[in-house]
Design a protein around this motif. Structure first.
Motif, PDB file in Angstrom:
ATOM      1  N   ILE A 202      65.660  41.518  11.978  1.00  0.00           N
ATOM      2  CA  ILE A 202      64.515  42.369  12.326  1.00  0.00           C
ATOM      3  C   ILE A 202      64.752  43.066  13.658  1.00  0.00           C
ATOM      4  O   ILE A 202      64.504  44.271  13.803  1.00  0.00           O
ATOM      5  CB  ILE A 202      63.226  41.534  12.370  1.00  0.00           C
ATOM      6  CG1 ILE A 202      62.836  41.095  10.955  1.00  0.00           C
ATOM      7  CG2 ILE A 202      62.084  42.325  13.013  1.00  0.00           C
ATOM      8  CD1 ILE A 202      61.734  40.045  10.916  1.00  0.00           C
ATOM      9  N   ALA A 203      65.236  42.325  14.657  1.00  0.00           N
ATOM     10  CA  ALA A 203      65.480  42.913  15.978  1.00  0.00           C
ATOM     11  C   ALA A 203      66.526  44.024  15.894  1.00  0.00           C
ATOM     12  O   ALA A 203      66.361  45.099  16.490  1.00  0.00           O
ATOM     13  CB  ALA A 203      65.930  41.831  16.956  1.00  0.00           C
ATOM     14  N   LYS A 204      67.606  43.795  15.156  1.00  0.00           N
ATOM     15  CA  LYS A 204      68.645  44.819  15.004  1.00  0.00           C
ATOM     16  C   LYS A 204      68.085  46.052  14.301  1.00  0.00           C
ATOM     17  O   LYS A 204      68.405  47.191  14.668  1.00  0.00           O
ATOM     18  CB  LYS A 204      69.835  44.252  14.225  1.00  0.00           C
ATOM     19  CG  LYS A 204      70.658  43.239  15.009  1.00  0.00           C
ATOM     20  CD  LYS A 204      71.796  42.685  14.155  1.00  0.00           C
ATOM     21  CE  LYS A 204      72.631  41.666  14.919  1.00  0.00           C
ATOM     22  NZ  LYS A 204      73.701  41.074  14.077  1.00  0.00           N
ATOM     23  N   SER A 205      67.254  45.835  13.292  1.00  0.00           N
ATOM     24  CA  SER A 205      66.649  46.952  12.554  1.00  0.00           C
ATOM     25  C   SER A 205      65.732  47.767  13.450  1.00  0.00           C
ATOM     26  O   SER A 205      65.781  49.008  13.450  1.00  0.00           O
ATOM     27  CB  SER A 205      65.867  46.422  11.351  1.00  0.00           C
ATOM     28  OG  SER A 205      66.698  45.740  10.446  1.00  0.00           O
ATOM     29  N   VAL A 206      64.904  47.079  14.223  1.00  0.00           N
ATOM     30  CA  VAL A 206      63.954  47.772  15.100  1.00  0.00           C
ATOM     31  C   VAL A 206      64.681  48.527  16.202  1.00  0.00           C
ATOM     32  O   VAL A 206      64.298  49.647  16.562  1.00  0.00           O
ATOM     33  CB  VAL A 206      62.937  46.769  15.686  1.00  0.00           C
ATOM     34  CG1 VAL A 206      62.107  47.421  16.779  1.00  0.00           C
ATOM     35  CG2 VAL A 206      62.035  46.232  14.585  1.00  0.00           C
ATOM     36  N   HIS A 207      65.744  47.951  16.733  1.00  0.00           N
ATOM     37  CA  HIS A 207      66.526  48.658  17.758  1.00  0.00           C
ATOM     38  C   HIS A 207      67.161  49.923  17.172  1.00  0.00           C
ATOM     39  O   HIS A 207      67.240  50.957  17.861  1.00  0.00           O
ATOM     40  CB  HIS A 207      67.595  47.734  18.335  1.00  0.00           C
ATOM     41  CG  HIS A 207      67.093  46.824  19.410  1.00  0.00           C
ATOM     42  ND1 HIS A 207      67.274  47.077  20.754  1.00  0.00           N
ATOM     43  CD2 HIS A 207      66.384  45.661  19.351  1.00  0.00           C
ATOM     44  CE1 HIS A 207      66.724  46.111  21.475  1.00  0.00           C
ATOM     45  NE2 HIS A 207      66.173  45.238  20.640  1.00  0.00           N
ATOM     46  N   ALA A 208      67.605  49.861  15.927  1.00  0.00           N
ATOM     47  CA  ALA A 208      68.166  51.044  15.275  1.00  0.00           C
ATOM     48  C   ALA A 208      67.090  52.105  15.050  1.00  0.00           C
ATOM     49  O   ALA A 208      67.344  53.308  15.199  1.00  0.00           O
ATOM     50  CB  ALA A 208      68.814  50.655  13.946  1.00  0.00           C
ATOM     51  N   ILE A 209      65.888  51.675  14.705  1.00  0.00           N
ATOM     52  CA  ILE A 209      64.773  52.606  14.548  1.00  0.00           C
ATOM     53  C   ILE A 209      64.459  53.286  15.875  1.00  0.00           C
ATOM     54  O   ILE A 209      64.195  54.491  15.942  1.00  0.00           O
ATOM     55  CB  ILE A 209      63.525  51.866  14.009  1.00  0.00           C
ATOM     56  CG1 ILE A 209      63.718  51.544  12.532  1.00  0.00           C
ATOM     57  CG2 ILE A 209      62.261  52.709  14.205  1.00  0.00           C
ATOM     58  CD1 ILE A 209      62.636  50.663  11.960  1.00  0.00           C
TER      59      ILE A 209
ATOM     60  N   ALA B 122      62.967  54.106   8.060  1.00  0.00           N
ATOM     61  CA  ALA B 122      64.262  54.802   8.069  1.00  0.00           C
ATOM     62  C   ALA B 122      64.300  55.881   6.993  1.00  0.00           C
ATOM     63  O   ALA B 122      64.838  56.976   7.215  1.00  0.00           O
ATOM     64  CB  ALA B 122      65.392  53.797   7.856  1.00  0.00           C
ATOM     65  N   ASN B 123      63.723  55.602   5.836  1.00  0.00           N
ATOM     66  CA  ASN B 123      63.693  56.585   4.749  1.00  0.00           C
ATOM     67  C   ASN B 123      62.864  57.808   5.142  1.00  0.00           C
ATOM     68  O   ASN B 123      63.221  58.948   4.800  1.00  0.00           O
ATOM     69  CB  ASN B 123      63.129  55.958   3.478  1.00  0.00           C
ATOM     70  CG  ASN B 123      64.071  54.934   2.864  1.00  0.00           C
ATOM     71  OD1 ASN B 123      65.267  54.947   3.130  1.00  0.00           O
ATOM     72  ND2 ASN B 123      63.528  54.042   2.053  1.00  0.00           N
ATOM     73  N   VAL B 124      61.758  57.583   5.844  1.00  0.00           N
ATOM     74  CA  VAL B 124      60.938  58.704   6.315  1.00  0.00           C
ATOM     75  C   VAL B 124      61.724  59.549   7.307  1.00  0.00           C
ATOM     76  O   VAL B 124      61.711  60.790   7.249  1.00  0.00           O
ATOM     77  CB  VAL B 124      59.638  58.194   6.968  1.00  0.00           C
ATOM     78  CG1 VAL B 124      58.859  59.363   7.587  1.00  0.00           C
ATOM     79  CG2 VAL B 124      58.762  57.473   5.947  1.00  0.00           C
ATOM     80  N   ILE B 125      62.416  58.886   8.232  1.00  0.00           N
ATOM     81  CA  ILE B 125      63.214  59.605   9.229  1.00  0.00           C
ATOM     82  C   ILE B 125      64.311  60.416   8.558  1.00  0.00           C
ATOM     83  O   ILE B 125      64.557  61.576   8.917  1.00  0.00           O
ATOM     84  CB  ILE B 125      63.801  58.611  10.250  1.00  0.00           C
ATOM     85  CG1 ILE B 125      62.673  58.005  11.101  1.00  0.00           C
ATOM     86  CG2 ILE B 125      64.823  59.310  11.153  1.00  0.00           C
ATOM     87  CD1 ILE B 125      63.119  56.862  11.993  1.00  0.00           C
ATOM     88  N   GLU B 126      64.966  59.834   7.565  1.00  0.00           N
ATOM     89  CA  GLU B 126      66.015  60.564   6.842  1.00  0.00           C
ATOM     90  C   GLU B 126      65.443  61.788   6.134  1.00  0.00           C
ATOM     91  O   GLU B 126      66.071  62.856   6.124  1.00  0.00           O
ATOM     92  CB  GLU B 126      66.689  59.643   5.833  1.00  0.00           C
ATOM     93  CG  GLU B 126      67.710  58.701   6.440  1.00  0.00           C
ATOM     94  CD  GLU B 126      68.552  57.988   5.398  1.00  0.00           C
ATOM     95  OE1 GLU B 126      69.782  58.060   5.482  1.00  0.00           O
ATOM     96  OE2 GLU B 126      67.946  57.351   4.509  1.00  0.00           O
ATOM     97  N   SER B 127      64.254  61.649   5.555  1.00  0.00           N
ATOM     98  CA  SER B 127      63.644  62.792   4.872  1.00  0.00           C
ATOM     99  C   SER B 127      63.297  63.910   5.855  1.00  0.00           C
ATOM    100  O   SER B 127      63.366  65.099   5.511  1.00  0.00           O
ATOM    101  CB  SER B 127      62.379  62.350   4.108  1.00  0.00           C
ATOM    102  OG  SER B 127      61.316  62.042   4.998  1.00  0.00           O
ATOM    103  N   ILE B 128      62.974  63.531   7.093  1.00  0.00           N
ATOM    104  CA  ILE B 128      62.670  64.525   8.135  1.00  0.00           C
ATOM    105  C   ILE B 128      63.922  65.299   8.518  1.00  0.00           C
ATOM    106  O   ILE B 128      63.920  66.539   8.578  1.00  0.00           O
ATOM    107  CB  ILE B 128      62.058  63.835   9.379  1.00  0.00           C
ATOM    108  CG1 ILE B 128      60.646  63.320   9.074  1.00  0.00           C
ATOM    109  CG2 ILE B 128      62.008  64.816  10.559  1.00  0.00           C
ATOM    110  CD1 ILE B 128      60.037  62.477  10.177  1.00  0.00           C
ATOM    111  N   ILE B 129      65.023  64.576   8.783  1.00  0.00           N
ATOM    112  CA  ILE B 129      66.217  65.279   9.265  1.00  0.00           C
ATOM    113  C   ILE B 129      66.879  66.113   8.171  1.00  0.00           C
ATOM    114  O   ILE B 129      67.555  67.097   8.472  1.00  0.00           O
ATOM    115  CB  ILE B 129      67.238  64.294   9.884  1.00  0.00           C
ATOM    116  CG1 ILE B 129      67.803  63.344   8.828  1.00  0.00           C
ATOM    117  CG2 ILE B 129      66.612  63.524  11.032  1.00  0.00           C
ATOM    118  CD1 ILE B 129      68.959  62.503   9.350  1.00  0.00           C
TER     119      ILE B 129
END
Length: 215
Positions: free
Chosen positions: A125-132, A204-211
């Protein structure tokens, strides 16, 4: 010149939404770091004390998310599509909600994690949140699209790791000699922890759809 590049020229320069999203991202990092520290704490009373602090941070996240929705209602022109702003705000808020929900269960059920699964999930979870956090901060200028994509791919991979960890943990759980009540409690917690990583993947999927719209 690509359509995305043309669109970026005409994007509004108002940064209020980026400021708010970055506040949420920083708060999530603090929550995930605190959650991870709690899951590695062997003293249950100290662990519970740390986890109870998550509630205040979850409320803080709610306040910022609410401000995003207020700004969305007040601003006719926005730097990103209105639906994307709403989806991103909601998906980030879900991460905080489910992380706090998992923390409450750990406190209420008083689980003694002998197999290290809690710490394992907390690390993912921590690694995922840091990537976000990295991806959200890169949205402001939207110059490093490959970096954003790399972060999103990492989050998707981490979600798969969480799936594998859940499978392995439940397999051990159902083959153990613990009581039915204890089994139900632990199963509930571990499934909730896996959902947190699902929510990270949703963001992450939302962010990908934005870019994609600006690439």
């Amino acid at each position: 010149m690509s359509l995305g590049s043309i669109l970026k020229i005409f994007l509004p320069k108002d940064k209020v939404f980026y400021n708010l999203f970055e506040q949420v991202a920083v708060n999530l990092v603090q929550m995930s770091d605190m959650f991870s520290a709690a899951m590695k704490e062997t003293d249950l009373s100290k662990r519970d004390a740390i986890l109870r602090k998550l509630e205040e941070m979850e409320h803080k996240n709610d306040d910022v998310t609410h401000e995003i929705f207020i700004q969305l209602g007040q601003n006719f022109i926005t730097p990103l599509d209105r639906e994307d702003i709403h989806y991103l705000a909601t998906s980030l808020d879900d991460i905080a909600d489910y992380m706090w929900g998992a923390g409450k269960r750990v406190v209420n059920y008083q689980i003694n994690d002998t197999n290290g699964a809690l710490a394992g999930f907390a690390d993912i979870i921590a690694k995922s949140v840091h990537a976000i956090n990295v991806a959200v901060f890169a949205l402001r200028e939207m110059k490093d699209l490959s970096g954003i994509t790399k972060s999103c791919v990492a989050i998707n991979s981490l979600e798969n790791d969480a799936d594998d960890l859940l499978d392995a943990t439940l397999l051990k759980l159902f083959s153990s000699q613990i009581s039915a009540v204890e089994l139900i409690k632990q199963k509930d917690i571990f499934q909730m922890l896996e959902i947190v990583t699902d929510k990270c993947e949703d963001a992450a999927n939302v962010i990908e759809s934005i870019i994609i719209k600006y690439s």
